[in-house]
Design a protein around this motif. Structure first.
Motif, short mmCIF file in Angstrom:
data_model
loop_
_atom_site.label_atom_id
_atom_site.label_comp_id
_atom_site.label_asym_id
_atom_site.label_seq_id
_atom_site.Cartn_x
_atom_site.Cartn_y
_atom_site.Cartn_z
N ILE A 195 -0.45 -5.93 -0.60
CA ILE A 195 -1.66 -5.89 -1.43
C ILE A 195 -1.39 -6.61 -2.74
O ILE A 195 -0.23 -6.82 -3.14
CB ILE A 195 -2.11 -4.44 -1.72
CG1 ILE A 195 -0.98 -3.65 -2.37
CG2 ILE A 195 -2.62 -3.76 -0.47
CD1 ILE A 195 -1.38 -2.23 -2.79
N CYS A 197 -4.50 -0.14 0.01
CA CYS A 197 -5.27 -1.24 0.61
C CYS A 197 -6.69 -0.75 0.90
O CYS A 197 -7.00 0.44 0.79
CB CYS A 197 -4.59 -1.73 1.89
SG CYS A 197 -4.54 -0.51 3.22
N CYS A 207 0.84 -1.20 0.00
CA CYS A 207 0.00 0.00 0.00
C CYS A 207 0.87 1.25 0.00
O CYS A 207 1.88 1.32 0.72
CB CYS A 207 -0.92 -0.02 1.22
SG CYS A 207 -1.89 1.50 1.44
N SER A 244 -4.67 -8.60 0.71
CA SER A 244 -5.61 -7.49 0.72
C SER A 244 -5.77 -6.98 -0.71
O SER A 244 -4.84 -7.04 -1.52
CB SER A 244 -5.12 -6.35 1.63
OG SER A 244 -6.02 -5.27 1.63
#
Length: 440
Positions: free
Chosen positions: A213, A233, A206, A220
């Protein structure tokens, strides 16, 4: 003997005020007092496991008496109260009373875990100035952990600059600097349309909190911000919608796009700031958007009216220029625009409101105020017609001396401006007079 028996019955009745034994029949004198019999609770009876004060007399006062004094005891009481609630008949009065009791236990536990009186009123974190909120009924979301802030039982803070909200427990974890400070230091837009560089440039993390991510959503989901082009995220990107300045300037596109929380707050703080110089960024925009040409002409006229108001006592008392107090840059120049100006132009709101203000200003100068009327011009080329003003649509203004003429007269005249010629002769005569006095 009778007094001892009464004392024994009194003590027996007050051992537990919530477990009252039925009254014993009168006993003849001389017989020993019978021991108080309390029937054992049957197995599975929810009222016999732990006395939580669920008796009817107790709930005549909903707040009740909380006997637990520390966190472990309160947690045990809460778990036991949950078990009692599940065991009691559904929608019964006793179950409702047990739920009320559970709420009070949880409130007491939260007070012990997070006492509001120990929290400071002001906290400074990453240039945020957090102030402790006193509202208990407003439902908010924490910008850090993305969960609900229960104002009744939780302490929470709001940044006075960028309105970042979070729980008190989340304050040490805040990683986003205050957007207000960023606006103060460098107030400019990203003018490239969604400048994406890829997840690999972010190390698959992120852009804000550096959490892992991916586009597959493991661990995520990666969400792209249409303003910065970066990936975030789900905790830092809530799919908020905002108008992207680059798309509005280059494409005249005002469709809201998904942006991150940080970008959304930045755009919200910047939306009314006049930082867009359209003639330099995209001069061709005036050829394709007619509303922009009309707004520019109205702004130029207002700038020509401004000197009349500054020197007019009645206009200053009426505070006519405050009609544009929400758009102060309109009385300073005709080149700078804010994103809100462009949004209002596209929606048709700005053209209507600015036309009304222009009409009000012109009415004061040409009709209502004699002082302003006396500052008008007469066309020196034809010397006919009414008094002219520089903001009239059928006039032209000399660039050197600011004299006003009829447009047709000005462009048909092949000679120089009469006022410029007169001023030039005056300067020559003054120069000759000063030379003659020097010779004497």
């Amino acid at each position: 003997m009778a007094s001892d028996e009464r004392l024994a019955r009194f003590r027996q009745a007050h051992l537990n005020p919530f477990n009252k034994s039925p009254e014993q029949p009168e006993r003849p004198e001389g017989e020993p007092p019978a021991p108080a019999q309390q029937p054992d609770p049957p197995p599975g009876d929810p009222e016999g496991a732990l006395d939580l004060g669920l008796a009817e007399d107790h709930f005549s006062r909903p707040v009740g008496l909380i006997l637990a004094s520390d966190v472990p005891q309160l947690r045990r009481a809460i778990e036991e109260c949950k078990r009692v609630i599940l065991a009691l008949p559904e929608h019964s009065e006793r179950q409702k009373d047990a739920v009320v009791r559970l709420i009070h236990l949880r409130l007491k536990l939260q007070e012990l875990k997070d006492p509001a009186e120990d929290e400071p009123n002001i906290r400074v974190v990453l240039e945020h100035r957090f102030y402790k909120e006193k509202s208990k009924s407003v439902k908010q979301m924490c910008d850090k952990c993305s969960t609900i802030i229960w104002g009744l039982i939780q302490t929470w803070y709001t940044c006075t600059g960028c309105y970042y909200r979070c729980h008190s427990k989340c304050l040490p974890l805040v990683s986003r600097p205050c957007v207000r400070a960023q606006v103060s230091h460098q107030a400019e837009y990203q003018l490239s349309i969604c400048p994406e560089s890829g997840l690999d440039s972010q190390d698959y993390r992120c852009a804000e909190c550096r959490a892992p991510i991916s586009l597959r959503g493991v661990p995520s989901e990666a969400r792209q911000c249409d303003y910065t082009g970066l990936y975030y995220c789900s905790s830092c990107h809530w799919n908020d919608l905002a108008v992207v300045p680059a798309r509005a300037i280059h494409n005249w596109d005002f469709e809201p796009r998904k942006v991150s929380r940080c970008s959304m707050r930045y755009l919200a703080l910047m939306v009314s700031r006049p930082v867009l110089k359209l003639r330099e960024i995209n001069p061709l925009l005036f050829n394709y958007v007619e509303e922009l040409v009309e707004i520019r002409k109205l702004r130029q006229d207002i700038l020509l009216m401004k000197p009349y108001f500054i020197t007019c006592k009645e206009a200053m008392e009426a505070r006519l220029l405050l009609q544009l107090q929400d758009r102060q840059h309109f009385v300073e120049n005709d080149e700078m625009y804010s994103l809100q100006d462009l949004i209002d132009i596209e929606a048709g709101r700005l053209g209507c409101s600015l036309t009304e203000i222009h009409t009000l200003f012109a009415k004061h100068i040409k009709l209502d105020c004699e002082r302003c009327q006396a500052k008008g011009f007469v066309c020196e080329l034809c010397r006919e017609g009414d008094v002219l003003f520089p903001f009239d649509s059928h006039t032209s203004v000399c660039a050197d001396c600011s004299a006003v003429f009829h447009r047709d007269c000005y462009y048909d005249n092949s000679t120089t401006c009469p006022r410029c010629a007169r001023l030039s002769l005056r300067k020559q005569s003054l120069f000759q007079d000063s030379g003659t006095e020097g010779e004497l």
